[in-house]
Design an enzyme around this catalytic site. Structure first.
Site, short mmCIF file in Angstrom:
data_model
loop_
_atom_site.label_atom_id
_atom_site.label_comp_id
_atom_site.label_asym_id
_atom_site.label_seq_id
_atom_site.Cartn_x
_atom_site.Cartn_y
_atom_site.Cartn_z
N LYS A 109 0.87 -1.18 0.00
CA LYS A 109 0.00 0.00 0.00
C LYS A 109 0.90 1.22 0.00
O LYS A 109 2.06 1.15 0.41
CB LYS A 109 -0.88 0.01 1.25
CG LYS A 109 -2.14 0.80 1.11
CD LYS A 109 -3.24 -0.02 0.46
CE LYS A 109 -4.55 0.72 0.40
NZ LYS A 109 -5.66 -0.19 0.08
P1 NAD Z 1 -13.06 7.66 -1.87
O1 NAD Z 1 -12.01 8.68 -1.74
O2 NAD Z 1 -13.68 7.44 -3.19
O3 NAD Z 1 -14.24 7.96 -0.82
C1 NAD Z 1 -13.98 8.15 0.54
C2 NAD Z 1 -15.27 8.58 1.19
O4 NAD Z 1 -15.05 8.68 2.61
C3 NAD Z 1 -15.76 9.96 0.73
O5 NAD Z 1 -17.16 9.96 0.61
C4 NAD Z 1 -15.32 10.86 1.87
O6 NAD Z 1 -16.12 12.03 1.98
C5 NAD Z 1 -15.54 9.92 3.04
N1 NAD Z 1 -14.84 10.39 4.23
C6 NAD Z 1 -13.56 10.84 4.31
N2 NAD Z 1 -13.32 11.33 5.53
C7 NAD Z 1 -14.47 11.19 6.21
C8 NAD Z 1 -14.86 11.54 7.49
N3 NAD Z 1 -14.01 12.17 8.34
N4 NAD Z 1 -16.15 11.23 7.88
C9 NAD Z 1 -17.02 10.62 7.04
N5 NAD Z 1 -16.70 10.28 5.79
C10 NAD Z 1 -15.45 10.57 5.40
O7 NAD Z 1 -12.41 6.32 -1.29
P2 NAD Z 1 -12.84 4.82 -1.59
O8 NAD Z 1 -11.99 4.31 -2.68
O9 NAD Z 1 -14.31 4.72 -1.68
O10 NAD Z 1 -12.34 4.11 -0.24
C11 NAD Z 1 -13.15 4.06 0.94
C12 NAD Z 1 -12.66 2.92 1.82
O11 NAD Z 1 -12.72 1.70 1.09
C13 NAD Z 1 -11.21 3.04 2.29
O12 NAD Z 1 -11.10 2.45 3.56
C14 NAD Z 1 -10.45 2.21 1.28
O13 NAD Z 1 -9.22 1.75 1.77
C15 NAD Z 1 -11.44 1.08 1.09
N6 NAD Z 1 -11.26 0.31 -0.14
C16 NAD Z 1 -11.28 0.91 -1.36
C17 NAD Z 1 -11.12 0.14 -2.51
C18 NAD Z 1 -11.23 0.73 -3.88
O14 NAD Z 1 -11.23 -0.05 -4.84
N7 NAD Z 1 -11.34 2.02 -4.04
C19 NAD Z 1 -10.91 -1.24 -2.39
C20 NAD Z 1 -10.91 -1.82 -1.13
C21 NAD Z 1 -11.09 -1.04 -0.01
#
Ligand code: NAD
Length: 423
Positions: A109
């Site tokens: 990561k």
């Molecule tokens: P993203 O950047 O697209 O979205 C993140 C979301 O979290 C946004 O809506 C943001 O406003 C919200 N957020 C951030 N800070 C916040 C806070 N203080 N309070 C409430 N909401 C808050 O990111 P993503 O890709 O959707 O990732 C989200 C989670 O999923 C992370 O933990 C990431 O590691 C995990 N994840 C993502 C993927 C992927 O393919 N993108 C895969 C596996 C896991």
């Protein structure tokens, strides 16, 4: 979401989860010693020219936890809270994830500690390109393959691809397109990668609902984080007739007991940057969101949201972890005591890395799969991983997170024993 949680070490949480599983399965002590450490930790400081002409220094990380099952693989996060502790934890979870869903990848990561929301698009591009350049040969298509995570997306992957290829000898460039996944489709990405993590979350929820006899048509759910994972999971659950009743993101929280249209909210967020002010719901707060009575809660934002302090608030039947590490060990204990089921992150959100693997394969073979093929292959992988975790939980009479760890650790233990330790 409160920020006090940031004081807790996420990597310590990983250690506790790992030790619990390793004790229960009696993991070989030598292999336990190896897996409890990361392999490489790269930290780079690099300069970027900002729009106003100033030069700013940035710090970026890439942690490579383990490559026993295949090349290092994992996303890149742009966020002010990114630090080495968080990246270590996220890299380690990637190793377990690939082990559980049976794909030939290891765990890594990375990220940069800064707030991308205050940068222009051209600054973001220069930061991304300069970080890629600073990483140099620490990433590579058969070595370590980044992908999107919080605040990174297909556009950022395209800049990484272009920068990486530009620094390679011309005759090798076409053979290196799989250096990054989650690319735009036109730049060599896979159909279905954008929705893959949310799709995987929904496939595991479907399996759980079938086993529990819960009809998703009419079931209620709440979501924290409405970015890639949260919005796709919400939209795909809507297709089952489930009702989204509360959502929170970085801009605030909203609720509507009659239901929030996930597609309409996605369009609103694309225009405004957040859920705050959405006309189809009333404003609420963090605590109310967590206490909302619903069938399913999908945390899809950051780590350490369900803790000793907040777990008692939850009134749901299932926590489906779209985010990585949303529940800390104290939160886990409380949910288990309350009888709330958990689909653990390393199983529930593995759809992203699975379709990243499909993208990587398509690039290597110069193939282009249609969406039906991607989705059906993803479905097979998710459903069989779900069954492995369920059966292991029964076998060891343990919780699903520990069972998921055991599935991964067994596979890694086997490979270590077969290969031995050099020299
Ligand atoms: P993203 O950047 O697209 O979205 C993140 C979301 O979290 C946004 O809506 C943001 O406003 C919200 N957020 C951030 N800070 C916040 C806070 N203080 N309070 C409430 N909401 C808050 O990111 P993503 O890709 O959707 O990732 C989200 C989670 O999923 C992370 O933990 C990431 O590691 C995990 N994840 C993502 C993927 C992927 O393919 N993108 C895969 C596996 C896991």
């Amino acid at each position: 979401m409160r920020d006090a949680h940031r004081k807790t070490s996420v990597y310590e949480n990983v250690g506790k989860q790992f030790n619990k599983a390793a004790d229960l399965m009696r993991l070989d002590p030598h292999i336990r010693r190896i897996l409890s450490k990361t392999t490489n930790e790269i930290s780079v400081n690099f300069p970027v020219k900002m729009d106003d002409g100033r030069i700013k220094m940035f710090t970026g990380y890439r942690v490579q936890h383990n490559d026993t099952l295949g090349p290092y693989k994992g996303g890149l996060r742009y966020h002010p809270a990114v630090d080495i502790d968080e990246v270590r934890a996220l890299a380690t979870w990637m190793t377990w994830k690939s082990g559980i869903v049976d794909i030939p990848f290891g765990g890594a990561k990375g990220g940069i500690q800064f707030d991308p929301c205050v940068c222009s698009s051209s600054e973001l591009e220069r930061i991304t390109r300069r970080f890629t350049f600073a990483l140099g040969c620490n990433i590579g298509p058969e070595y370590d393959i980044p992908a999107p995570d919080v605040n990174t997306n297909a556009q950022i992957m395209a800049w990484i691809l272009d920068t990486y290829l530009s620094t390679q000898p011309p005759h090798t460039r076409q053979a290196n397109r799989h250096v990054v996944t989650g690319k735009p489709v036109e730049a060599g990405g896979s159909l279905g990668r954008d929705k893959a993590t949310g799709q995987g979350v929904v496939f595991t929820i479907e399996e759980w609902a079938k086993e529990k006899g819960l009809n998703l048509d009419g079931a209620t759910y709440t979501v924290q984080g409405f970015g890639n994972v949260g919005s796709w999971a919400s939209r795909l659950l809507k297709a089952h007739g489930a009702k989204l009743i509360a959502v929170e993101d970085a801009t605030g929280a909203i609720a509507n007991e009659k239901g929030i249209d996930a597609d309409d909210l996605t369009n609103y967020v694309a225009k405004t940057g957040g859920v705050k002010g959405y006309p189809g719901a009333k404003e609420t707060d963090h605590k109310t969101l967590l206490s909302t009575k619903a069938d399913i809660f999908i945390p899809a934002a950051l780590e350490n949201q369900i803790t000793a302090e907040t777990a008692p608030l939850l009134q749901v039947r299932l926590v489906a972890e779209g985010a990585n590490g949303p529940t800390d060990p104290a939160g886990d204990d409380i949910l288990n005591k309350k009888g709330i089921d958990i689909l653990p992150d390393i199983l529930c959100n593995a759809g992203g890395v699975i379709v990243s693997y499909f993208e990587w394969l398509q690039n290597k073979r110069s193939e282009f799969w249609d969406l039906g093929e991607v989705d059906s292959k993803l479905y097979k992988k998710m459903v069989s991983a779900y069954a492995r975790v369920r059966d292991t939980a029964k076998e060891f009479n343990t919780d699903w997170r520990t069972a998921a760890y055991i599935v991964a650790l067994r596979r890694l233990e086997k490979v270590y024993k077969e290969r031995g330790i050099f020299p």
